[in-house]
Design a protein around this motif. Structure first.
Motif: not given
Length: 116
Positions: A92-98
């Motif tokens: 979830l964290y890295y999806k928000s950074k994509m």
């Protein structure tokens, strides 16, 4: 660009960041935030790996050094080694950074001899 990059905690064996370009060959990272010296200690870098994460057609996928990573044990260890409690929190964290194409590209900074 402002980097979200902080000294490792006891739980972190690595840290995944984007935007780091230079000075890794020196094998030490000096911490600063927004160019301000915070008098934090320098930390020795053991190794660096390239990481690519994608979220396409409902699938979150990871490649490290151009190798596709699979298997729940490996995926959860990557999340935990990066300081997350679960793989779900990590994804979830890295999806928000994509970016808008569903891609995150960065580097894994290893504080130990661990490599994937």
């Amino acid at each position: 660009m402002s980097l979200e990059f902080f000294p490792p905690t006891k739980e972190e064996l690595e840290q995944i960041i984007e935007g780091l370009k230079a000075r890794l060959e020196e094998k030490v990272i000096e911490f600063s935030i927004d160019g301000k010296n915070l008098f934090l200690p320098s930390v020795p870098v053991i190794s660096v790996q390239e990481i690519l994460m994608t979220y396409l057609q409902g699938r979150f996928e990871i490649s490290i050094d151009d190798r596709y990573i699979w298997g729940w044990d490996v995926l959860t260890s990557i999340a935990k080694n990066d300081g997350f409690d679960t793989f779900t929190d990590f994804s979830l964290y890295y999806k928000s950074k994509m970016n808008s194409d569903g891609v995150y590209s960065g580097k894994i900074i290893h504080w130990t001899k661990l490599k994937y």
